[in-house]
Enzyme design. Sequence first.
Site, PDB file in Angstrom:
ATOM      1  N   TYR A   1       2.641 -25.246 -39.394  1.00 30.04           N
ATOM      2  CA  TYR A   1       3.099 -24.255 -40.214  1.00 30.04           C
ATOM      3  C   TYR A   1       4.443 -23.658 -40.374  1.00 30.04           C
ATOM      4  CZ  TYR A   1       1.774 -20.340 -43.148  1.00 30.04           C
ATOM      5  OH  TYR A   1       1.482 -19.504 -44.109  1.00 30.04           O
TER       6      TYR A   1
ATOM      7  N   GLU B   1      10.788 -25.550 -46.087  1.00 29.78           N
ATOM      8  CA  GLU B   1      10.936 -25.096 -47.489  1.00 29.78           C
ATOM      9  C   GLU B   1      11.989 -23.951 -47.663  1.00 29.78           C
ATOM     10  OE1 GLU B   1       7.027 -24.224 -48.854  1.00 29.78           O
ATOM     11  OE2 GLU B   1       6.329 -25.863 -47.436  1.00 29.78           O
TER      12      GLU B   1
END
Lengths: 288, 317
Positions: free
Chosen positions: A210, A217
Amino acid sequence: MGRLTEAAAAGGGASAARSAGPPPAPLPLSSTSPGCAAAMASSEEDGTNGGASEASEEREAVGKRRRLGLLATIWLTFYNIAMTAGWLVLAIAMVRFYMEKGTHKGLYKSIQKTLKFFQTFALLEIVHCLIGIVPTSVLVAGVQVSSRIFMVWLVTHSIKPIQNEESVVLFLVAWTVTEITRYSFYTFSLLDHLPYFIKWARYNFFIILYPVGVAGELLTIYAALPYVKKTGMFSIRLPNKYNVSFDYYYFLLITMASYIPLFPQLYFHMLRQRRKVLHGEVIVEKDD
Amino acid sequence: RLRGGVWNQEKGDKVEILDAKTREKLCFLDKVEPQATIAEIKNLFTKTHPQWYPARQSLRLDPKGKSLKDEDVLQKLPVGTTATLYFRDLGAQISWVTVFLTEYAGPLFIYLLFYFRVPFIYGHKYDFTSSRHTVVHLACICHSFHYIKRLLETLFVHRFSHGTMPLRNIFKNCTYYWGFAAWMAYYINHPLYTPPTYGAQQVKLALAIFVICQLGNFSIHMALRDLRPAGSKTRKIPYPTKNPFTWLFLLVSCPNYTYEVGSWIGFAIMTQCLPVALFSLVGFTQMTIWAKGKHRSYLKEFRDYPPLRMPIIPFLL
């Protein structure tokens, strides 16, 4: 199978982050099957989840699954197998590219068609929620898939200069491992034979994946900023007939900022879910 | 106390209040009048736990059940001589009136900041200048009128069935109303604003729609008010009155929402501004959800509910 818990899928980065939507309804993790997650998902939305114990969720899950039509079960099984396979293909292609070329430059270009196909295909998961064969709320699934579509089409595809950034590989790896784990988890759940290691993977990989996905990103969006500013892409300026304006550069900045409140919420929620599912802790949820 | 010549034990019910989640005994009330209402019990509970004022108490017979109403009488509930009630904290509460006033005063004020082109919004050469387009002035009048009407209705017309709502709603609601008001106002009052494509014709038509819908919306609010006497919480089926604007009740359950959407569509056409259209769309979505809910409760509560009626859009939705 619906994207019950993008969060659980971890490394979903933005998608996982954004799937939380406005607090206080972060994504629940499914315990063993869609039914459970469904039950939790929908109640989480109302903020009425009382931290049901896994046992009762299991029972509810099995019950819910029995109510799933044969056609729906067959379709969802096919869908999840296909998606598992797709992301596996993607993973293998990425590994092969790196082994052959020794660099990540050109990697995105070589896998982009496959990535776009399977990630876009995931839009179907919204339909699954709409028609009710997956118990996740349409809104939650919509937000999750949208954030992935955003990353693939509106950032990586559209802003060519950043395609060879390392951060792209970072989130691609996170997504790939996440999705393979997630879809195989759903597949096995539907077939009622869930190997413990898949469940284990699903509830542990996210711990690393995660943050890695989010980092990938964010770094990618950050790298794209100068190009967006320079070209003024996807932007509308005044004056125009409809009296509206849109600045993609500021939109990206706001998007990046939104990770700050969303990421910790989702991450800690997932950690709580993990404790519940893997260690059978009964956690009394704080009342919203 | 003697009654009919026979010694009767001082009859009073006992009430114990448990936490709905932890089942912890929070309060034990001795000698509660059987005729006591839930409201009175809530007041007694507040005495021992002053941080939980009545508005934030939810008392129910079952930990996972529905909240009991303030008017419910203890004696009429399915309990023994010792009533066990489960308590859930609803969180900090704020009055509906306060929320409405705040969420409506914001847009009124914010729009005017943009209209008067207060410094730091547009370029400095535009500070305190005035638009040369009539429609911009008209839009300001309409927008301001709309929110002044809402404020006055909140103070003098509406009869609220709930006194309070959770505190966090005020932040949510104000963000929505104030945010959209600022967004709309920015473009309509912008020095580079482009007036509607079809000119005065378009503006006149839009203005007519807006005015008609505002009158309609007000008429419905008055009709709903007259349906319910002051201080009561009774619910009745609304019917058309002599006022033609209320005849929409023949076709919809919530014509106030219908007219509200209409007003904003009118405003969107008048200003030809996409943010206004988006605001109308979001508002329409929310009001449709509310209308469907209201429609469903009408159907559940009244067997003879007019079958022709739809929730918000005649014949369609």
